[in-house]
Write a protein that holds these residues in place. Structure first.
Motif, short mmCIF file in Angstrom:
data_model
loop_
_atom_site.label_atom_id
_atom_site.label_comp_id
_atom_site.label_asym_id
_atom_site.label_seq_id
_atom_site.Cartn_x
_atom_site.Cartn_y
_atom_site.Cartn_z
N TYR A 198 -9.94 -0.84 3.05
CA TYR A 198 -9.03 -2.10 3.08
C TYR A 198 -9.72 -3.23 3.80
O TYR A 198 -9.14 -4.20 3.52
N THR A 199 -10.72 -3.11 4.50
CA THR A 199 -11.42 -4.06 4.97
C THR A 199 -11.70 -5.41 3.97
O THR A 199 -11.10 -6.67 4.58
N ASP A 200 -11.93 -5.54 2.81
CA ASP A 200 -12.22 -6.69 1.93
C ASP A 200 -11.03 -6.68 0.97
O ASP A 200 -11.02 -7.62 0.17
N LYS A 201 -10.20 -5.70 0.93
CA LYS A 201 -8.95 -5.46 -0.02
C LYS A 201 -7.93 -5.09 0.69
O LYS A 201 -7.30 -4.09 0.53
N PRO A 202 -7.20 -6.12 1.25
CA PRO A 202 -6.10 -5.80 2.08
C PRO A 202 -4.93 -5.41 1.35
O PRO A 202 -3.94 -4.53 1.72
N PHE A 203 -4.88 -6.00 -0.10
CA PHE A 203 -3.78 -5.64 -0.92
C PHE A 203 -3.80 -4.08 -1.42
O PHE A 203 -2.70 -3.58 -1.94
N LEU A 204 -4.81 -3.55 -1.36
CA LEU A 204 -5.01 -2.04 -1.76
C LEU A 204 -4.20 -1.24 -0.89
O LEU A 204 -3.72 -0.32 -1.44
N ARG A 205 -3.99 -1.38 0.25
CA ARG A 205 -3.20 -0.73 1.31
C ARG A 205 -1.86 -0.59 0.47
O ARG A 205 -1.19 0.37 0.58
N PHE A 206 -1.47 -1.78 -0.02
CA PHE A 206 -0.11 -1.64 -0.50
C PHE A 206 0.02 -1.00 -2.02
O PHE A 206 0.96 -0.59 -2.22
N VAL A 207 -0.98 -0.93 -2.73
CA VAL A 207 -0.89 -0.12 -3.87
C VAL A 207 -1.12 1.19 -3.56
O VAL A 207 -0.44 2.09 -4.30
N ASP A 208 -1.84 1.76 -2.75
CA ASP A 208 -1.79 3.06 -2.17
C ASP A 208 -0.59 3.54 -1.71
O ASP A 208 -0.02 4.42 -2.02
N ALA A 209 -0.01 2.62 -0.94
CA ALA A 209 1.39 2.79 -0.64
C ALA A 209 2.48 2.96 -1.40
O ALA A 209 3.31 3.84 -1.56
N TYR A 210 2.38 2.14 -2.44
CA TYR A 210 3.16 2.23 -3.54
C TYR A 210 3.04 3.62 -4.42
O TYR A 210 4.09 4.27 -4.78
N LYS B 108 5.10 -6.60 -9.49
CA LYS B 108 5.03 -7.92 -10.22
C LYS B 108 3.63 -8.39 -10.17
O LYS B 108 3.16 -8.78 -11.08
N GLN B 109 2.81 -8.36 -8.92
CA GLN B 109 1.59 -8.74 -8.73
C GLN B 109 0.58 -8.03 -9.77
O GLN B 109 -0.29 -8.36 -10.28
N MET B 110 0.67 -6.54 -9.75
CA MET B 110 -0.12 -5.79 -10.26
C MET B 110 0.20 -5.59 -12.07
O MET B 110 -0.52 -4.91 -12.64
N PHE C 48 -4.92 12.00 -3.36
CA PHE C 48 -4.31 11.95 -4.73
C PHE C 48 -4.06 10.41 -5.02
O PHE C 48 -4.42 9.94 -5.95
N ALA C 49 -3.30 9.79 -4.13
CA ALA C 49 -2.84 8.27 -4.17
C ALA C 49 -4.35 7.32 -4.30
O ALA C 49 -4.36 6.54 -5.17
N MET C 50 -5.42 7.64 -3.42
CA MET C 50 -6.38 7.02 -3.29
C MET C 50 -7.24 7.11 -4.74
O MET C 50 -7.75 6.01 -5.18
N ILE C 51 -7.33 8.32 -5.14
CA ILE C 51 -8.11 8.44 -6.46
C ILE C 51 -7.40 8.11 -7.58
O ILE C 51 -7.94 7.35 -8.44
N PHE C 52 -5.85 8.20 -7.78
CA PHE C 52 -5.14 7.63 -8.81
C PHE C 52 -5.40 6.00 -8.65
O PHE C 52 -5.67 5.32 -9.77
N VAL C 53 -5.31 5.65 -7.66
CA VAL C 53 -5.73 4.00 -7.59
C VAL C 53 -6.98 3.49 -8.20
O VAL C 53 -7.06 2.84 -8.97
N GLY D 282 -8.97 0.30 -10.45
CA GLY D 282 -10.25 -0.15 -10.30
C GLY D 282 -10.29 -0.63 -8.49
O GLY D 282 -10.94 -1.87 -8.34
N ARG D 283 -9.49 0.13 -7.77
CA ARG D 283 -9.55 -0.32 -6.24
C ARG D 283 -8.74 -1.59 -6.15
O ARG D 283 -9.33 -2.50 -5.28
#
Length: 104
Positions: A5-17, A56-58, A92-97, A102-103
């Motif tokens: 998540y260092t350079d992609k903080p929104f990725l944390r929310f997509v993984d959480a989703y 909405k963002q994605m 699973f979540a990380m691989i799926f995202v 594309g991360r």
């Protein structure tokens, strides 16, 4: 995991989703996401719950959570039958995202 998540903080929310969609979102991550709603609203100009902002963002279709859940359930069954061990929801979540968004 923090490197993810260092350079992609929104990725944390997509993984959480994705984790939320499959019923494996831990309380600490959910609390973090809820606490960040004001920042998400400000950053993206979108009001709502954190999952609504992610959708909405994605530009996720309305039934994506159900699709993710179905993929998880089917894949989990196959994985566990073939490997004799429990499927890891976080993996699973990380691989799926990564494969589908594309991360982010």
């Amino acid at each position: 995991m923090s490197d993810r998540y260092t350079d992609k903080p929104f990725l944390r929310f997509v993984d959480a989703y994705v984790l939320r969609a499959i019923g494996h979102l831990d309380e600490a991550t959910d609390s973090y996401c809820k606490a960040m709603i004001p920042n998400l609203e400000k950053s993206f100009g979108i009001k709502g719950t954190w999952p609504e902002i992610v959708e909405k963002q994605m530009k996720f279709p309305p039934d994506l959570s159900a699709q993710i859940r179905r993929i998880w359930e089917e894949g989990k069954t196959r994985f566990e039958a073939g490997n004799g061990e429990a499927a890891d929801p976080v993996q699973f979540a990380m691989i799926f995202v990564d494969q589908n968004f594309g991360r982010a």
